[in-house]
Design a protein around this motif. Structure first.
Motif, PDB file in Angstrom:
ATOM      1  N   ALA A  22      -3.410  -5.955   3.721  1.00  0.00           N
ATOM      2  CA  ALA A  22      -2.083  -6.684   2.862  1.00  0.00           C
ATOM      3  C   ALA A  22      -1.681  -6.694   1.351  1.00  0.00           C
ATOM      4  O   ALA A  22      -0.525  -6.235   1.347  1.00  0.00           O
ATOM      5  CB  ALA A  22      -2.285  -8.941   3.157  1.00  0.00           C
ATOM      6  N   ALA A  23      -2.908  -6.536   0.623  1.00  0.00           N
ATOM      7  CA  ALA A  23      -2.821  -6.404  -0.464  1.00  0.00           C
ATOM      8  C   ALA A  23      -1.938  -5.291  -0.908  1.00  0.00           C
ATOM      9  O   ALA A  23      -1.006  -4.283  -1.791  1.00  0.00           O
ATOM     10  CB  ALA A  23      -3.737  -6.182  -1.644  1.00  0.00           C
ATOM     11  N   LEU A  24      -2.727  -4.004   0.089  1.00  0.00           N
ATOM     12  CA  LEU A  24      -1.475  -2.525  -0.632  1.00  0.00           C
ATOM     13  C   LEU A  24      -0.070  -2.693   0.810  1.00  0.00           C
ATOM     14  O   LEU A  24       0.809  -2.506  -0.634  1.00  0.00           O
ATOM     15  CB  LEU A  24      -2.623  -1.534   0.392  1.00  0.00           C
ATOM     16  CG  LEU A  24      -3.555  -1.242   0.046  1.00  0.00           C
ATOM     17  CD1 LEU A  24      -4.371  -0.706   1.025  1.00  0.00           C
ATOM     18  CD2 LEU A  24      -3.854  -1.029  -1.775  1.00  0.00           C
ATOM     19  N   LYS A  25       0.360  -3.758   1.226  1.00  0.00           N
ATOM     20  CA  LYS A  25       1.802  -4.177   1.547  1.00  0.00           C
ATOM     21  C   LYS A  25       2.751  -4.873   0.679  1.00  0.00           C
ATOM     22  O   LYS A  25       3.255  -4.361   0.070  1.00  0.00           O
ATOM     23  CB  LYS A  25       1.697  -4.824   2.663  1.00  0.00           C
ATOM     24  CG  LYS A  25       0.941  -4.104   4.402  1.00  0.00           C
ATOM     25  CD  LYS A  25       1.329  -4.618   5.098  1.00  0.00           C
ATOM     26  CE  LYS A  25       1.040  -4.167   6.661  1.00  0.00           C
ATOM     27  NZ  LYS A  25       1.258  -4.940   7.835  1.00  0.00           N
TER      28      LYS A  25
ATOM     29  N   ARG B 279      10.166  -3.307  -9.075  1.00  0.00           N
ATOM     30  CA  ARG B 279       8.775  -4.241  -9.659  1.00  0.00           C
ATOM     31  C   ARG B 279       7.214  -3.196 -10.295  1.00  0.00           C
ATOM     32  O   ARG B 279       6.851  -3.725  -9.822  1.00  0.00           O
ATOM     33  CB  ARG B 279       7.666  -5.766  -9.348  1.00  0.00           C
ATOM     34  CG  ARG B 279       9.673  -6.419  -9.147  1.00  0.00           C
ATOM     35  CD  ARG B 279       9.313  -7.910  -8.311  1.00  0.00           C
ATOM     36  NE  ARG B 279       7.818  -8.366  -8.881  1.00  0.00           N
ATOM     37  CZ  ARG B 279       7.601  -8.967  -7.885  1.00  0.00           C
ATOM     38  NH1 ARG B 279       8.447 -10.297  -7.346  1.00  0.00           N
ATOM     39  NH2 ARG B 279       6.929  -9.816  -8.363  1.00  0.00           N
ATOM     40  N   GLU B 280       7.890  -2.337 -10.625  1.00  0.00           N
ATOM     41  CA  GLU B 280       6.792  -1.091 -10.544  1.00  0.00           C
ATOM     42  C   GLU B 280       5.771  -1.825 -11.578  1.00  0.00           C
ATOM     43  O   GLU B 280       4.217  -1.563 -11.030  1.00  0.00           O
ATOM     44  CB  GLU B 280       7.592   0.231 -11.898  1.00  0.00           C
ATOM     45  CG  GLU B 280       8.463   1.300 -10.754  1.00  0.00           C
ATOM     46  CD  GLU B 280       9.706   0.540 -10.650  1.00  0.00           C
ATOM     47  OE1 GLU B 280       9.925  -0.065 -11.111  1.00  0.00           O
ATOM     48  OE2 GLU B 280      10.702   1.058 -10.098  1.00  0.00           O
ATOM     49  N   GLN B 281       5.660  -2.196 -13.087  1.00  0.00           N
ATOM     50  CA  GLN B 281       4.670  -2.179 -13.236  1.00  0.00           C
ATOM     51  C   GLN B 281       3.783  -3.424 -12.504  1.00  0.00           C
ATOM     52  O   GLN B 281       2.627  -3.389 -13.049  1.00  0.00           O
ATOM     53  CB  GLN B 281       5.220  -3.127 -14.858  1.00  0.00           C
ATOM     54  CG  GLN B 281       5.640  -1.707 -15.563  1.00  0.00           C
ATOM     55  CD  GLN B 281       4.882  -1.138 -16.073  1.00  0.00           C
ATOM     56  OE1 GLN B 281       3.903  -1.257 -16.597  1.00  0.00           O
ATOM     57  NE2 GLN B 281       5.104  -0.030 -15.842  1.00  0.00           N
TER      58      GLN B 281
ATOM     59  N   ARG C 199      -4.328  -1.832  -8.602  1.00  0.00           N
ATOM     60  CA  ARG C 199      -5.567  -1.803  -9.450  1.00  0.00           C
ATOM     61  C   ARG C 199      -6.459  -2.440  -9.094  1.00  0.00           C
ATOM     62  O   ARG C 199      -7.659  -2.600  -8.703  1.00  0.00           O
ATOM     63  CB  ARG C 199      -5.385  -1.826 -10.968  1.00  0.00           C
ATOM     64  CG  ARG C 199      -4.856  -1.120 -11.837  1.00  0.00           C
ATOM     65  CD  ARG C 199      -4.686  -0.389 -13.289  1.00  0.00           C
ATOM     66  NE  ARG C 199      -4.040  -1.136 -13.789  1.00  0.00           N
ATOM     67  CZ  ARG C 199      -2.681  -0.615 -14.062  1.00  0.00           C
ATOM     68  NH1 ARG C 199      -2.636   0.252 -13.516  1.00  0.00           N
ATOM     69  NH2 ARG C 199      -1.503  -1.366 -15.095  1.00  0.00           N
ATOM     70  N   ALA C 200      -5.539  -3.976  -8.871  1.00  0.00           N
ATOM     71  CA  ALA C 200      -6.262  -4.678  -8.414  1.00  0.00           C
ATOM     72  C   ALA C 200      -6.784  -4.685  -6.902  1.00  0.00           C
ATOM     73  O   ALA C 200      -8.291  -5.254  -6.394  1.00  0.00           O
ATOM     74  CB  ALA C 200      -5.983  -6.731  -8.239  1.00  0.00           C
ATOM     75  N   ALA C 201      -6.199  -4.203  -6.220  1.00  0.00           N
ATOM     76  CA  ALA C 201      -6.197  -4.418  -4.647  1.00  0.00           C
ATOM     77  C   ALA C 201      -7.961  -2.523  -4.413  1.00  0.00           C
ATOM     78  O   ALA C 201      -8.560  -2.921  -3.575  1.00  0.00           O
ATOM     79  CB  ALA C 201      -5.381  -3.632  -3.717  1.00  0.00           C
TER      80      ALA C 201
ATOM     81  N   GLY D 244      -1.774   5.627 -16.456  1.00  0.00           N
ATOM     82  CA  GLY D 244      -1.817   4.029 -16.854  1.00  0.00           C
ATOM     83  C   GLY D 244      -3.283   3.680 -16.062  1.00  0.00           C
ATOM     84  O   GLY D 244      -3.536   2.113 -16.105  1.00  0.00           O
ATOM     85  N   CYS D 245      -3.437   4.425 -14.654  1.00  0.00           N
ATOM     86  CA  CYS D 245      -4.377   3.247 -13.975  1.00  0.00           C
ATOM     87  C   CYS D 245      -5.697   3.419 -14.000  1.00  0.00           C
ATOM     88  O   CYS D 245      -6.417   5.005 -14.384  1.00  0.00           O
ATOM     89  CB  CYS D 245      -3.946   4.170 -12.670  1.00  0.00           C
ATOM     90  SG  CYS D 245      -2.290   3.359 -11.758  1.00  0.00           S
TER      91      CYS D 245
END
Length: 129
Positions: free
Chosen positions: A83-86, A96-98, A105-107, A128-129
């Motif tokens: 779900a985080a990747l979705k 909303r790219e940023q 990164r959080a996922a 920047g990742c």
């Protein structure tokens, strides 16, 4: 639009935390020739009390099919795993790219198993990742 769909939307407005009602609404909306009322409700719904992650993911999937990307992303906020990747995909679709980069990164920090997300290609946010 069917009377059943109207009644389900009204019931969901009265009991916004009810996973059973949301499931019934989604099921009825998928069978409806014109599910605009259900789409509108899901776009505007107060989801703070909805704790069933599966229902939230289903609502998001449904909204993605109607190109309601902002709302789809909102239904996935705070969820983990697939779900985080979705959520990342919905944010990207909403432009909303940023925020998508931060969510990505959080996922992967929360679920570092690369098998879960190797299918993703995120060329617009990889720096920047």
């Amino acid at each position: 639009m069917s009377e059943e769909l109207k009644e389900l939307v009204d019931a969901c407005r009265e009991q916004p935390a009810s996973a059973a009602l949301l499931k019934a609404l989604l099921r009825a909306a998928r069978e409806e020739a014109d599910p605009a009322l259900a789409v509108g409700h899901l776009v505007e719904a107060d989801i703070a009390a909805v704790t069933d992650a599966g229902v939230r993911e289903s609502a998001s999937d449904f909204l993605m099919g109607f190109e309601e990307y902002q709302a789809a992303a909102r239904w996935l906020e705070g969820l983990s795993g697939d779900a985080a990747l979705k959520h990342v995909h919905a944010l990207l679709a909403a432009g909303r790219e940023q925020e998508a980069a931060q969510a990505y990164r959080a996922a992967i920090a929360g679920e570092p198993d690369p098998v879960s997300y190797t299918h993703l290609t995120l060329p617009t946010i990889t720096s920047g990742c």
